[in-house]
Every structure is written in structure tokens, then in C-alpha cells.
Enzyme design. Sequence first.
Site, PDB file in Angstrom:
ATOM      1  N   GLU A  90       0.825  -1.208   0.000  1.00  0.00           N
ATOM      2  CA  GLU A  90       0.000   0.000   0.000  1.00  0.00           C
ATOM      3  C   GLU A  90       0.862   1.263   0.000  1.00  0.00           C
ATOM      4  OE1 GLU A  90      -3.505   0.480   0.261  1.00  0.00           O
ATOM      5  OE2 GLU A  90      -3.874  -1.633  -0.125  1.00  0.00           O
ATOM      6  N   HIS A 147      -5.492   1.992  -1.523  1.00  0.00           N
ATOM      7  CA  HIS A 147      -4.694   2.831  -2.417  1.00  0.00           C
ATOM      8  C   HIS A 147      -4.511   2.132  -3.768  1.00  0.00           C
ATOM      9  CE1 HIS A 147      -3.700   4.198   1.633  1.00  0.00           C
ATOM     10  NE2 HIS A 147      -3.299   5.340   1.091  1.00  0.00           N
ATOM     11  N   LYS A 174     -11.693   5.684   3.300  1.00  0.00           N
ATOM     12  CA  LYS A 174     -10.695   6.483   2.586  1.00  0.00           C
ATOM     13  C   LYS A 174     -10.224   5.752   1.338  1.00  0.00           C
ATOM     14  CE  LYS A 174      -5.938   8.200   2.907  1.00  0.00           C
ATOM     15  NZ  LYS A 174      -4.700   8.233   3.741  1.00  0.00           N
TER      16      LYS A 174
END
Length: 239
Positions: A90, A147, A174
Site C-alpha cells: 500500500e 490505495h 478512505k
Amino acid sequence: MPVITKHNVLDIKNVVFGEGTPKICLPIVDTTKEGIIDTLDSYKDLDYDVVEIRLDFYEGLKEGHLTDVLEEIKKHTDKLVLGTIRTASEGGGGGELTSLEYMHCIKEICDAHVDLVDIELSQGYESVMELVQYAHKKGVHVIMSEHHFEETPSREDMQETLEKMEILGADLPKLAVMPGSKEDLLTLLEATLYSSQRLGKPIITMSMGKLGRLSRMMGEYFGCLLYTSPSPRDGLLSR
């Protein structure tokens, strides 16, 4: 201090995510406790809301002292403290951890009763649910993150990811993606607007890289509630 939650709003110690201007988060990537505290002290005159301690850079990550380190850090700031361990897959700086090592370290962070902890969706649903339950039991709020460093997924995929995070118990879903074009940037903003209007949690989205900076400037108008500033010199520090 009670934590107040309602649709699309999260209030932690009077820092209200989902109302007013997006909050600003400053990261710290020092490798020692002394370095972290020195950097934290250097931020004292800056206008921000959350300090993110990137423990994947901390030299004692696997030594079992994260709780003690974070408890000491908390004495040096009145800002919200976010504990993050970003794994190598990530984009993290501390090398890869096994799943068991990652889970142990996240639980150590929660044992320090920080305000927020980052949990990576890529750890798998079973591990994620266990960590979310542990964090909430300790009174710690969860930023659940994913991500994409090579691409911007489709709008539908991004919306589905944010929805999964909410279902798994994220307090703040997120998503960070890499744009290859202006169209990718618009796709992220469209997904942000859609999800901010339909999910029950306030969300964090960002497009990375030079082109992606525009998403951090415009995200407020599409439903993003937190900006992570790469450095104190970044323009995002202006309110």
C-alpha cells in the site's frame, strides 16, 4: 468528551468531520521517538487538525513498544492523533509485515487509545472486521483505506469500495487513486460526490500525483472531508 455521530458527520473532541471546511492532516515519518516529537513540536504554530504518525517508518515497529511511544506522543499535542502502519503493498515505508504482525501492531496502536487508527482494506475482510471490533472496543475510530498507485478505477468500483468500507465498520472510509488524465480526476470527483450523498459515513478521497493535487483543492465541494498535506509548506494548510 462524548463522540457525536449523525448522518455524514463525525465529531471527535470537537473536531467535526463532515461539516464546515475539510480538516487538515499532517503526517510525521521520522524513524525515532525523539524525531517524531521534534517534528511534532515544529508543527505547533501551524493550523491543522490531525497529526498522522506513520509508524511504518518507525525503527522500533516490530519491537512491541508502539503503545508506549504513542502515549508519550499524545503528551506533546492537543491535536487528534492518527496511528498508521502502511504496508509495502500500500506504499508503506517500513517493509512488508505478515498478516499476524500487522494485526498485532494495529492492536498495539489501539491500546494507546489514540483518536484514530488506519486499517487497510487489503488485509482481508476477516482480519479487518476483527481489527475494527478491537479498535471500537478501545474507543478508537477507524479510517479504512485502500490505495491504487497505478490507476483510477471506474466510478462504480470506487463507489462499491467505499460502500464495502462502511459495511465493514469504517468510521471514515478512505480511497486514494492515481490519475492518468483529467478524465480520471473527474471520475474520482464524481464517485466522491455520489458516495458522500448516499453513505452514512463522511468519506476521504484523493487523487495522487501532480495532477491529483486538484482533487485536494476541489474535494470540499464534492464531499471529501479531510486533506492530507504532504508537508507543512503545502498549500492545503490555508483554510
